[in-house]
Design a protein around this motif. Structure first.
Motif, PDB file in Angstrom:
ATOM      1  N   ASP A 308      -8.244 -17.485 -15.309  1.00  0.00           N
ATOM      2  CA  ASP A 308      -8.573 -18.302 -16.487  1.00  0.00           C
ATOM      3  C   ASP A 308      -8.258 -17.606 -17.804  1.00  0.00           C
ATOM      4  O   ASP A 308      -8.972 -17.736 -18.791  1.00  0.00           O
ATOM      5  N   SER A 309      -7.212 -16.840 -17.815  1.00  0.00           N
ATOM      6  CA  SER A 309      -6.840 -16.119 -19.032  1.00  0.00           C
ATOM      7  C   SER A 309      -5.951 -16.990 -19.906  1.00  0.00           C
ATOM      8  O   SER A 309      -5.542 -18.078 -19.507  1.00  0.00           O
ATOM      9  N   GLY A 310      -5.657 -16.487 -21.076  1.00  0.00           N
ATOM     10  CA  GLY A 310      -4.819 -17.232 -22.015  1.00  0.00           C
ATOM     11  C   GLY A 310      -3.355 -17.271 -21.607  1.00  0.00           C
ATOM     12  O   GLY A 310      -2.551 -17.954 -22.249  1.00  0.00           O
ATOM     13  N   PHE A 311      -3.009 -16.538 -20.559  1.00  0.00           N
ATOM     14  CA  PHE A 311      -1.618 -16.574 -20.106  1.00  0.00           C
ATOM     15  C   PHE A 311      -1.480 -17.663 -19.052  1.00  0.00           C
ATOM     16  O   PHE A 311      -1.733 -17.477 -17.874  1.00  0.00           O
ATOM     17  N   GLU A 312      -1.110 -18.860 -19.560  1.00  0.00           N
ATOM     18  CA  GLU A 312      -1.164 -20.089 -18.763  1.00  0.00           C
ATOM     19  C   GLU A 312      -0.403 -19.976 -17.433  1.00  0.00           C
ATOM     20  O   GLU A 312      -0.889 -20.390 -16.386  1.00  0.00           O
ATOM     21  N   ILE A 313       0.806 -19.406 -17.498  1.00  0.00           N
ATOM     22  CA  ILE A 313       1.644 -19.381 -16.300  1.00  0.00           C
ATOM     23  C   ILE A 313       0.898 -18.704 -15.144  1.00  0.00           C
ATOM     24  O   ILE A 313       0.815 -19.237 -14.040  1.00  0.00           O
ATOM     25  N   PHE A 314       0.328 -17.524 -15.442  1.00  0.00           N
ATOM     26  CA  PHE A 314      -0.343 -16.766 -14.382  1.00  0.00           C
ATOM     27  C   PHE A 314      -1.646 -17.437 -13.944  1.00  0.00           C
ATOM     28  O   PHE A 314      -1.941 -17.507 -12.759  1.00  0.00           O
ATOM     29  N   SER A 315      -2.429 -17.930 -14.886  1.00  0.00           N
ATOM     30  CA  SER A 315      -3.713 -18.514 -14.471  1.00  0.00           C
ATOM     31  C   SER A 315      -3.481 -19.789 -13.668  1.00  0.00           C
ATOM     32  O   SER A 315      -4.260 -20.115 -12.774  1.00  0.00           O
ATOM     33  N   LYS A 316      -2.412 -20.478 -13.957  1.00  0.00           N
ATOM     34  CA  LYS A 316      -2.066 -21.657 -13.138  1.00  0.00           C
ATOM     35  C   LYS A 316      -1.681 -21.247 -11.729  1.00  0.00           C
ATOM     36  O   LYS A 316      -2.143 -21.814 -10.743  1.00  0.00           O
ATOM     37  N   ILE A 317      -0.819 -20.231 -11.657  1.00  0.00           N
ATOM     38  CA  ILE A 317      -0.375 -19.756 -10.340  1.00  0.00           C
ATOM     39  C   ILE A 317      -1.567 -19.328  -9.500  1.00  0.00           C
ATOM     40  O   ILE A 317      -1.656 -19.607  -8.310  1.00  0.00           O
ATOM     41  N   LEU A 318      -2.541 -18.680 -10.161  1.00  0.00           N
ATOM     42  CA  LEU A 318      -3.696 -18.154  -9.427  1.00  0.00           C
ATOM     43  C   LEU A 318      -4.535 -19.261  -8.787  1.00  0.00           C
ATOM     44  O   LEU A 318      -5.303 -19.002  -7.863  1.00  0.00           O
ATOM     45  N   LYS A 319      -4.401 -20.481  -9.286  1.00  0.00           N
ATOM     46  CA  LYS A 319      -5.166 -21.587  -8.706  1.00  0.00           C
ATOM     47  C   LYS A 319      -4.578 -22.030  -7.375  1.00  0.00           C
ATOM     48  O   LYS A 319      -5.208 -22.745  -6.605  1.00  0.00           O
ATOM     49  N   GLY A 353      11.073 -13.603 -13.103  1.00  0.00           N
ATOM     50  CA  GLY A 353      10.997 -12.465 -14.026  1.00  0.00           C
ATOM     51  C   GLY A 353       9.728 -11.680 -13.772  1.00  0.00           C
ATOM     52  O   GLY A 353       8.919 -12.057 -12.927  1.00  0.00           O
ATOM     53  N   MET A 354       9.572 -10.564 -14.464  1.00  0.00           N
ATOM     54  CA  MET A 354       8.337  -9.798 -14.364  1.00  0.00           C
ATOM     55  C   MET A 354       7.729  -9.720 -15.752  1.00  0.00           C
ATOM     56  O   MET A 354       8.386  -9.285 -16.702  1.00  0.00           O
ATOM     57  N   GLY A 355       6.458 -10.142 -15.868  1.00  0.00           N
ATOM     58  CA  GLY A 355       5.765  -9.933 -17.121  1.00  0.00           C
ATOM     59  C   GLY A 355       5.484  -8.455 -17.297  1.00  0.00           C
ATOM     60  O   GLY A 355       5.467  -7.711 -16.323  1.00  0.00           O
ATOM     61  N   LEU A 372       2.730 -10.687 -23.061  1.00  0.00           N
ATOM     62  CA  LEU A 372       1.650 -10.901 -22.105  1.00  0.00           C
ATOM     63  C   LEU A 372       0.318 -10.416 -22.673  1.00  0.00           C
ATOM     64  O   LEU A 372      -0.715 -11.083 -22.553  1.00  0.00           O
ATOM     65  N   ALA A 373       0.358  -9.246 -23.310  1.00  0.00           N
ATOM     66  CA  ALA A 373      -0.861  -8.659 -23.869  1.00  0.00           C
ATOM     67  C   ALA A 373      -1.456  -9.571 -24.926  1.00  0.00           C
ATOM     68  O   ALA A 373      -2.677  -9.757 -24.986  1.00  0.00           O
ATOM     69  N   LYS A 374      -0.614 -10.149 -25.753  1.00  0.00           N
ATOM     70  CA  LYS A 374      -1.096 -11.057 -26.803  1.00  0.00           C
ATOM     71  C   LYS A 374      -1.847 -12.243 -26.199  1.00  0.00           C
ATOM     72  O   LYS A 374      -2.892 -12.647 -26.683  1.00  0.00           O
ATOM     73  N   ASN A 375      -1.303 -12.784 -25.116  1.00  0.00           N
ATOM     74  CA  ASN A 375      -1.859 -13.988 -24.517  1.00  0.00           C
ATOM     75  C   ASN A 375      -3.199 -13.776 -23.841  1.00  0.00           C
ATOM     76  O   ASN A 375      -4.038 -14.675 -23.830  1.00  0.00           O
ATOM     77  N   ILE A 376      -3.401 -12.623 -23.225  1.00  0.00           N
ATOM     78  CA  ILE A 376      -4.661 -12.449 -22.491  1.00  0.00           C
ATOM     79  C   ILE A 376      -5.716 -11.714 -23.301  1.00  0.00           C
ATOM     80  O   ILE A 376      -6.870 -11.657 -22.896  1.00  0.00           O
ATOM     81  N   GLY A 377      -5.318 -11.163 -24.432  1.00  0.00           N
ATOM     82  CA  GLY A 377      -6.302 -10.566 -25.312  1.00  0.00           C
ATOM     83  C   GLY A 377      -6.580  -9.099 -25.011  1.00  0.00           C
ATOM     84  O   GLY A 377      -6.291  -8.601 -23.925  1.00  0.00           O
ATOM     85  N   PHE A 398       4.180  -7.086 -13.952  1.00  0.00           N
ATOM     86  CA  PHE A 398       3.311  -7.992 -13.218  1.00  0.00           C
ATOM     87  C   PHE A 398       4.116  -9.066 -12.496  1.00  0.00           C
ATOM     88  O   PHE A 398       5.066  -9.626 -13.054  1.00  0.00           O
ATOM     89  N   LEU A 399       3.704  -9.285 -11.251  1.00  0.00           N
ATOM     90  CA  LEU A 399       4.348 -10.324 -10.458  1.00  0.00           C
ATOM     91  C   LEU A 399       3.282 -11.272  -9.953  1.00  0.00           C
ATOM     92  O   LEU A 399       2.198 -10.836  -9.550  1.00  0.00           O
ATOM     93  N   ALA A 400       3.582 -12.564  -9.971  1.00  0.00           N
ATOM     94  CA  ALA A 400       2.590 -13.557  -9.598  1.00  0.00           C
ATOM     95  C   ALA A 400       3.142 -14.522  -8.572  1.00  0.00           C
ATOM     96  O   ALA A 400       4.337 -14.814  -8.539  1.00  0.00           O
ATOM     97  N   GLY A 401       2.227 -14.984  -7.717  1.00  0.00           N
ATOM     98  CA  GLY A 401       2.615 -15.974  -6.722  1.00  0.00           C
ATOM     99  C   GLY A 401       2.075 -15.594  -5.370  1.00  0.00           C
ATOM    100  O   GLY A 401       1.196 -14.742  -5.248  1.00  0.00           O
ATOM    101  N   LYS A 402       2.603 -16.244  -4.322  1.00  0.00           N
ATOM    102  CA  LYS A 402       2.230 -15.834  -2.977  1.00  0.00           C
ATOM    103  C   LYS A 402       2.911 -14.491  -2.702  1.00  0.00           C
ATOM    104  O   LYS A 402       4.113 -14.361  -2.915  1.00  0.00           O
TER     105      LYS A 402
END
Length: 592
Positions: A308-319, A353-355, A372-377, A398-402
């Motif tokens: 649930d961070s401000g970095f939408e792409i990653f928090s969406k993937i985490l769902k 890509g890699m954040g 990335l740092a700006k987005n998550i605070g 950082f890499l996100a996904g399965k």
RNA sequence: GCGGUUGUAGCUCAGCUGGUUAGAGUAUCGGCCUGUCACGCCGAGGGUCGCGGGUUCGAGUCCCGUCAACCGCGCCA
């Protein structure tokens, strides 16, 4: 006197001064001064300078020889003047004045020079392998290989293992790699296969009561090649033991492998304590089941910081079900230029890509930079920095996904980052056992459950373990990794017939199928099979590491090229129609 | 099967934004040279610029296709 030589080209020294000698070898290099002519004569053992001046009865004949002619000479050994001694060769104290010469084999103009260290394209080297093998590097590599094999044999015999030969023409087995088939003349339409490994034979040897077996065994697999993988055939130190558990195999084989690396590894440090890393852990930390532990970087799971961070792409993937965020720390990688380059690397490898975050010093305060740092605070960024134990000048990717979707690329990124930041200790042989491999895996396309490693392995937990989710079952299966190469693979075998049949059932092979395909072994397991286990180590890869080569063809006498062709022997080749007739075969042209 | 890199003299390579007769080193051949050990000096021969097509007044160079080699992906119980 012997027809060809009284000494080799490394034998002569000041003690031989005045002697009449006979030498045979190859003309390594000619230095023609008109009135005085030097030849470096080379054989397997070394080099001797021979020379002729116009007083020699065969001067005009000596003048005609060229590089790589094979010659025999007679002559008298003379001490060199102190100022003319050549320290580089063992016979450098002396030289031989030629009194007679015989050309044993002249040579055409050379497609590659034996002299010097000029590099040649592999196509040329493979086509003229016999010339390439004359060169210093391959002579050295092949001698090393021979010595390593001898040392392995000696060590195995010392441990009371016996060496046995198993068949080279056998039956095809349905598991594993593609087989090489051999048509049967006596049984039209039927085929033998070359063994991918002596797997079933060595298990049968245990049932036969031989207790401790080894073999330097050729293995045949019809796979596509890689730099560290020979197509068609390669050699394994194949080992099997009765009445053992996993730890017994480790205790037995480590001294052999470690001993060989200590004996032939030169200055490099050989690990003496071999960590055991569960497969699952290895995938998380290193993104591969054959990690290079000379590289100190370890990945970590950092999902919580992106929840649930401000970095939408990653928090969406985490769902998504099973999704994770993993971080690769990159100490000293804290520049935008470096981070962008690594990001480009990941994109080239097929990821979005890699954040990244990198940390810099702003007026004495650690500050995180990057989008990335700006987005998550600041708070979350700082938590990540603390978890990864990073500071000013460092970065993290950082890499996100399965995990299955990015693990392999993450592993390669870890290797690239380690290399680029100079974090890898190249002066070391880093060993670790990878243990607890899963018995089964699900094919990503067919969704079918199949064996992931070795179908003959004993599942951990016995027959009860096979009642649950097959994907959760671990096997007594293990690999040995060294500097990022899979050096050895093995298992405690499944010697109980009912467990074996159930294990195959889970992978979709019925009892009838098992009895048909592995009839010999199934039958044997009904007559008092002992618990047993073992392993197989890649001889070519061991020599490759010891020779400090990155291509396996540098340690194989007559290797195939990348298309599994032997350019020197012209294999494969067309059969004659008589041969086909004999075998009741007809070649069908592919329509596409 | 897919992606990347490479392909110019026997061999290793250079050849810029397209522009005179495509160069160097090495090897080969010829000449000179009695202390070199990567010997030296002088000269000569050696080219389907991987192959095919296109753009252009003009292509080794640009475009398309194709072949081959290597590296990687898929594959590798």
């Amino acid at each position: 006197m012997h027809a060809f030589r009284s000494h080799t080209c490394s034998d002569l020294n000041s003690a031989n001064a005045g002697a009449s000698v006979r030498l045979s070898g190859w003309v390594h290099r000619v230095r023609d001064h008109g009135g005085l002519l030097f030849i470096d004569l080379r054989d397997h053992y070394g080099m001797t300078q021979i020379l002729a001046d116009p007083d020699s009865p065969v001067f005009s004949k000596v003048e005609k020889v060229k590089s790589e002619w094979c010659i025999r000479i007679d002559g008298v050994v003379k001490l060199r003047d102190a100022t003319l001694v050549n320290e580089k060769i063992s016979s450098g104290q002396v030289e031989v004045f030629i009194s007679d010469i015989e050309v044993l084999g002249a040579a055409d103009e050379l497609p590659l020079m034996v002299f010097g260290d000029q590099e040649y394209p592999e196509e040329t080297r493979l086509k003229y392998r016999f010339l390439d093998l004359r060169r210093e590097k391959l002579q050295k590599n092949m001698k090393l290989r021979s010595d390593v094999v001898a040392s392995i044999r000696k060590r195995m015999w010392a441990l009371e293992f016996r060496e046995f030969q198993t068949p080279i023409i056998t039956a095809s087995s349905p598991e594993g790699a593609r087989d090489f088939l051999v048509p049967s003349r006596l049984h039209p339409g039927k085929f033998y296969a070359l063994p991918q490994a002596p797997q079933q034979f060595k298990q049968l040897l245990m049932v036969s009561g031989f207790d401790k077996y080894f073999q330097i065994a050729p293995c045949f697999r019809d796979e596509d090649p890689r730099a560290d993988r020979s197509p068609t055939d390669f050699y394994q130190l194949d080992v099997e033991m009765s009445f053992v558990e996993q730890e017994d195999v480790f205790r037995t084989i480590q001294p052999v492998i470690q001993g060989v690396f200590e004996e032939f590894g030169g200055e490099k440090v050989v690990d003496t304590s071999w960590e055991k890393i569960p497969y699952k852990t290895s995938m998380i930390l290193y993104g591969t089941d054959k990690p290079d532990l000379r590289n100190p970087l370890r990945m970590q799971i950092v999902s919580e910081h992106f929840q649930d961070s401000g970095f939408e792409i990653f928090s969406k993937i985490l769902k998504q079900e099973g999704a994770e965020i993993r971080a690769i720390p990159a100490p000293s990688g804290g520049s935008r230029k470096f981070c962008d380059r690594m990001n480009a690397f990941a994109q080239k490898e097929g990821l979005p890509g890699m954040g990244y975050i990198f940390w810099r010093d702003v007026e004495g305060v650690v500050e995180a930079a990057g989008p990335l740092a700006k987005n998550i605070g600041a708070e979350r960024t700082e938590a990540i920095r603390i978890q990864l134990n990073l500071g000013v000048g460092d970065a993290a990717f950082f890499l996100a996904g399965k995990p299955t979707s990015f693990e392999a690329v993450a592993g390669r990124a870890r290797v690239t980052i380690g290399n680029e930041l100079n974090l890898v200790d190249n002066n070391r042989f880093a060993f670790a056992w990878i243990v607890d491999f899963p018995m089964y895996e699900k094919d990503t396309e067919t969704r079918k459950v199949d064996f992931s490693h070795n179908p003959f392995s004993m599942p951990q937990g016995g027959i009860q373990a096979l009642d649950g989710d097959p994907l959760e079952v671990l096997g007594y299966q293990y690999d040995l990794t060294c500097n990022g190469y899979e050096l050895l693979s093995g298992a405690i075998r499944n010697h109980k017939l009912e467990i074996m049949i159930k294990a195959f059932e889970l992978a979709g092979y019925g009892e009838d199928e098992v009895r048909k395909r592995f009839g010999g072994m199934v039958n044997a397991f009904s007559y008092g099979a002992p618990p047993h286990g073992g392993c197989a180590a890649g001889i070519d890869r061991i020599v490759m590491l010891l020779a400090d080569e990155s291509n396996i063809r540098e340690v194989i006498l007559f290797p195939m090229n990348q298309r599994a062709e032997d350019l020197m022997m012209s294999a494969p080749s067309d059969p004659t129609s008589d041969q086909l007739m004999d075998l009741s075969l007809r070649v069908v042209k592919k329509s596409s």
